[in-house]
Design a protein around this motif. Sequence first.
Motif, PDB file in Angstrom:
ATOM      1  N   VAL A 192       0.834  -1.202   0.000  1.00  0.00           N
ATOM      2  CA  VAL A 192       0.000   0.000   0.000  1.00  0.00           C
ATOM      3  C   VAL A 192       0.866   1.248   0.000  1.00  0.00           C
ATOM      4  O   VAL A 192       2.041   1.224   0.379  1.00  0.00           O
ATOM      5  CB  VAL A 192      -0.958   0.038   1.219  1.00  0.00           C
ATOM      6  CG1 VAL A 192      -1.868  -1.185   1.239  1.00  0.00           C
ATOM      7  CG2 VAL A 192      -0.198   0.182   2.526  1.00  0.00           C
ATOM      8  N   GLY A 193       0.246   2.340  -0.451  1.00  0.00           N
ATOM      9  CA  GLY A 193       0.788   3.671  -0.247  1.00  0.00           C
ATOM     10  C   GLY A 193      -0.030   4.320   0.860  1.00  0.00           C
ATOM     11  O   GLY A 193      -1.089   3.818   1.239  1.00  0.00           O
ATOM     12  N   VAL A 194       0.462   5.449   1.367  1.00  0.00           N
ATOM     13  CA  VAL A 194      -0.239   6.159   2.440  1.00  0.00           C
ATOM     14  C   VAL A 194      -0.382   7.625   2.086  1.00  0.00           C
ATOM     15  O   VAL A 194       0.584   8.266   1.654  1.00  0.00           O
ATOM     16  CB  VAL A 194       0.531   6.107   3.788  1.00  0.00           C
ATOM     17  CG1 VAL A 194      -0.385   6.498   4.934  1.00  0.00           C
ATOM     18  CG2 VAL A 194       1.164   4.770   4.031  1.00  0.00           C
ATOM     19  N   ARG A 195      -1.583   8.125   2.291  1.00  0.00           N
ATOM     20  CA  ARG A 195      -1.812   9.571   2.211  1.00  0.00           C
ATOM     21  C   ARG A 195      -1.841  10.084   3.644  1.00  0.00           C
ATOM     22  O   ARG A 195      -2.525   9.499   4.504  1.00  0.00           O
ATOM     23  CB  ARG A 195      -3.149   9.841   1.523  1.00  0.00           C
ATOM     24  CG  ARG A 195      -3.566  11.298   1.414  1.00  0.00           C
ATOM     25  CD  ARG A 195      -4.925  11.333   0.709  1.00  0.00           C
ATOM     26  NE  ARG A 195      -5.367  12.681   0.397  1.00  0.00           N
ATOM     27  CZ  ARG A 195      -6.191  13.389   1.175  1.00  0.00           C
ATOM     28  NH1 ARG A 195      -6.627  12.884   2.317  1.00  0.00           N
ATOM     29  NH2 ARG A 195      -6.577  14.600   0.807  1.00  0.00           N
ATOM     30  N   LEU A 196      -1.140  11.183   3.906  1.00  0.00           N
ATOM     31  CA  LEU A 196      -1.063  11.713   5.276  1.00  0.00           C
ATOM     32  C   LEU A 196      -1.486  13.174   5.303  1.00  0.00           C
ATOM     33  O   LEU A 196      -1.139  13.940   4.391  1.00  0.00           O
ATOM     34  CB  LEU A 196       0.379  11.667   5.791  1.00  0.00           C
ATOM     35  CG  LEU A 196       1.124  10.359   5.809  1.00  0.00           C
ATOM     36  CD1 LEU A 196       2.084  10.268   4.650  1.00  0.00           C
ATOM     37  CD2 LEU A 196       1.887  10.253   7.102  1.00  0.00           C
ATOM     38  N   ARG A 197      -2.232  13.541   6.345  1.00  0.00           N
ATOM     39  CA  ARG A 197      -2.531  14.959   6.556  1.00  0.00           C
ATOM     40  C   ARG A 197      -2.824  15.224   8.021  1.00  0.00           C
ATOM     41  O   ARG A 197      -3.160  14.320   8.782  1.00  0.00           O
ATOM     42  CB  ARG A 197      -3.685  15.441   5.668  1.00  0.00           C
ATOM     43  CG  ARG A 197      -5.012  14.754   5.905  1.00  0.00           C
ATOM     44  CD  ARG A 197      -6.086  15.313   4.996  1.00  0.00           C
ATOM     45  NE  ARG A 197      -6.523  16.633   5.427  1.00  0.00           N
ATOM     46  CZ  ARG A 197      -7.532  16.851   6.274  1.00  0.00           C
ATOM     47  NH1 ARG A 197      -8.216  15.848   6.797  1.00  0.00           N
ATOM     48  NH2 ARG A 197      -7.867  18.071   6.609  1.00  0.00           N
ATOM     49  N   ASP A 198      -2.664  16.487   8.396  1.00  0.00           N
ATOM     50  CA  ASP A 198      -3.035  16.947   9.730  1.00  0.00           C
ATOM     51  C   ASP A 198      -4.540  17.211   9.689  1.00  0.00           C
ATOM     52  O   ASP A 198      -4.996  18.106   8.964  1.00  0.00           O
ATOM     53  CB  ASP A 198      -2.256  18.243  10.023  1.00  0.00           C
ATOM     54  CG  ASP A 198      -2.574  18.825  11.380  1.00  0.00           C
ATOM     55  OD1 ASP A 198      -3.558  18.393  12.026  1.00  0.00           O
ATOM     56  OD2 ASP A 198      -1.843  19.752  11.797  1.00  0.00           O
ATOM     57  N   CYS A 199      -5.312  16.423  10.432  1.00  0.00           N
ATOM     58  CA  CYS A 199      -6.778  16.567  10.336  1.00  0.00           C
ATOM     59  C   CYS A 199      -7.337  17.463  11.440  1.00  0.00           C
ATOM     60  O   CYS A 199      -8.541  17.499  11.654  1.00  0.00           O
ATOM     61  CB  CYS A 199      -7.447  15.188  10.344  1.00  0.00           C
ATOM     62  SG  CYS A 199      -7.128  14.225  11.810  1.00  0.00           S
ATOM     63  N   ARG A 200      -6.475  18.226  12.092  1.00  0.00           N
ATOM     64  CA  ARG A 200      -6.993  19.146  13.112  1.00  0.00           C
ATOM     65  C   ARG A 200      -7.551  20.419  12.482  1.00  0.00           C
ATOM     66  O   ARG A 200      -8.128  21.258  13.156  1.00  0.00           O
ATOM     67  CB  ARG A 200      -5.887  19.481  14.125  1.00  0.00           C
ATOM     68  CG  ARG A 200      -5.424  18.248  14.911  1.00  0.00           C
ATOM     69  CD  ARG A 200      -4.213  18.544  15.735  1.00  0.00           C
ATOM     70  NE  ARG A 200      -3.132  19.055  14.887  1.00  0.00           N
ATOM     71  CZ  ARG A 200      -2.023  19.606  15.331  1.00  0.00           C
ATOM     72  NH1 ARG A 200      -1.826  19.726  16.625  1.00  0.00           N
ATOM     73  NH2 ARG A 200      -1.102  20.039  14.496  1.00  0.00           N
ATOM     74  N   ALA A 201      -7.339  20.589  11.175  1.00  0.00           N
ATOM     75  CA  ALA A 201      -7.911  21.733  10.464  1.00  0.00           C
ATOM     76  C   ALA A 201      -8.340  21.268   9.085  1.00  0.00           C
ATOM     77  O   ALA A 201      -7.955  20.178   8.640  1.00  0.00           O
ATOM     78  CB  ALA A 201      -6.867  22.841  10.346  1.00  0.00           C
ATOM     79  N   ALA A 202      -9.130  22.087   8.403  1.00  0.00           N
ATOM     80  CA  ALA A 202      -9.585  21.729   7.057  1.00  0.00           C
ATOM     81  C   ALA A 202      -8.532  22.153   6.033  1.00  0.00           C
ATOM     82  O   ALA A 202      -7.743  23.069   6.281  1.00  0.00           O
ATOM     83  CB  ALA A 202     -10.914  22.407   6.762  1.00  0.00           C
TER      84      ALA A 202
END
Length: 316
Positions: A192-202
Amino acid sequence: MRLIVLGAAAGGGFPQWNCACEQCQRAFSENPHSAEPRAQTQSSIAVTVDGDHWFLFNASPDLRQQILATPALHPHPRAGEKRQSPLVGAVLTNADVDHIAGLLTLRESHPLSLSATPRVLSVLRANSVFNVLNPALVSRHPLMLDHPQQLALPDGRPSGLEVTLFSVPGKIALWLEDPTAAQFGSVPEDTVGVRLRDCRAANTPTAFYIPGCASVPPELAERLCGADLLLFDGTTYTDDEMIAQGLGHKTAARMGHMAISGDTGSLATFSGLGIARKVYIHINNSNPILTIGSPARRMVEDAGWAVASDGQEYIL
Ligand code: MLT
Ligand code: MN
Ligand code: ZN
């Protein structure tokens, strides 16, 4: 989001312990003041969104050395907590040795979360040596493909780091290959690949980590379009370089990796997808991009790619 390259090299590392190829020889004789290629440890990154809690993405056989080299991952003494670490969990993209062997370094009765596809978790479950990660302290989290999920801290609080695992073309780990089965018994959850983001903001920036990928079908290209950062499979420069250099008998394609160069290589494939920063990672010791100033290195840099190096940090 802060992302540190813990290990830029593919399995075996650079130089590889038993490799007398010209490029490895120059790395063995590494002199920090010369232009020789720098040694690189095996494939892993660490990511935080709050600056305090860090997740590993893959756990390399070199993990202990990587922690020593990375002050952000050192334990910081706090009142009443003699045993503690900024490391709170690990996410695995496959069950390759270079991505799971470091889990054994994380024993010592420490609470952690371990996240991967159900398939990769089942590989760990089937091998009792991984019980050194005491199941009472190390929670296993099956992640479903294509479902964004916020990773939890060991105490259950949300971490702020959202990951989405998605299947990419590839194959089952080498040590699990079934020579009698189609595609060696590989299933979509193996790589798999991974998408990452900080979800504390939009609308926060997105990073993708894809250390192993055999090709880029249109739906994968579409997924990556407009990404802020892509760390992508840079295992080999040419498909047959291991054979051409007398280092082995397998092509990159046979190993589940796409080469950088060539009509169907990643350089050609990713031109024009509007990806802000593109970085090669999981680089095999045979790959000439490890040598600064080599024609291959200049080719990828001229095309707008960077080459990962241990300790490099990206802030999004
Ligand atoms: C790979 O990336 O192809 C694997 O790490 C190979 C291996 O396990 O040696
Ligand atoms: Mn690998
Ligand atoms: Zn070598």
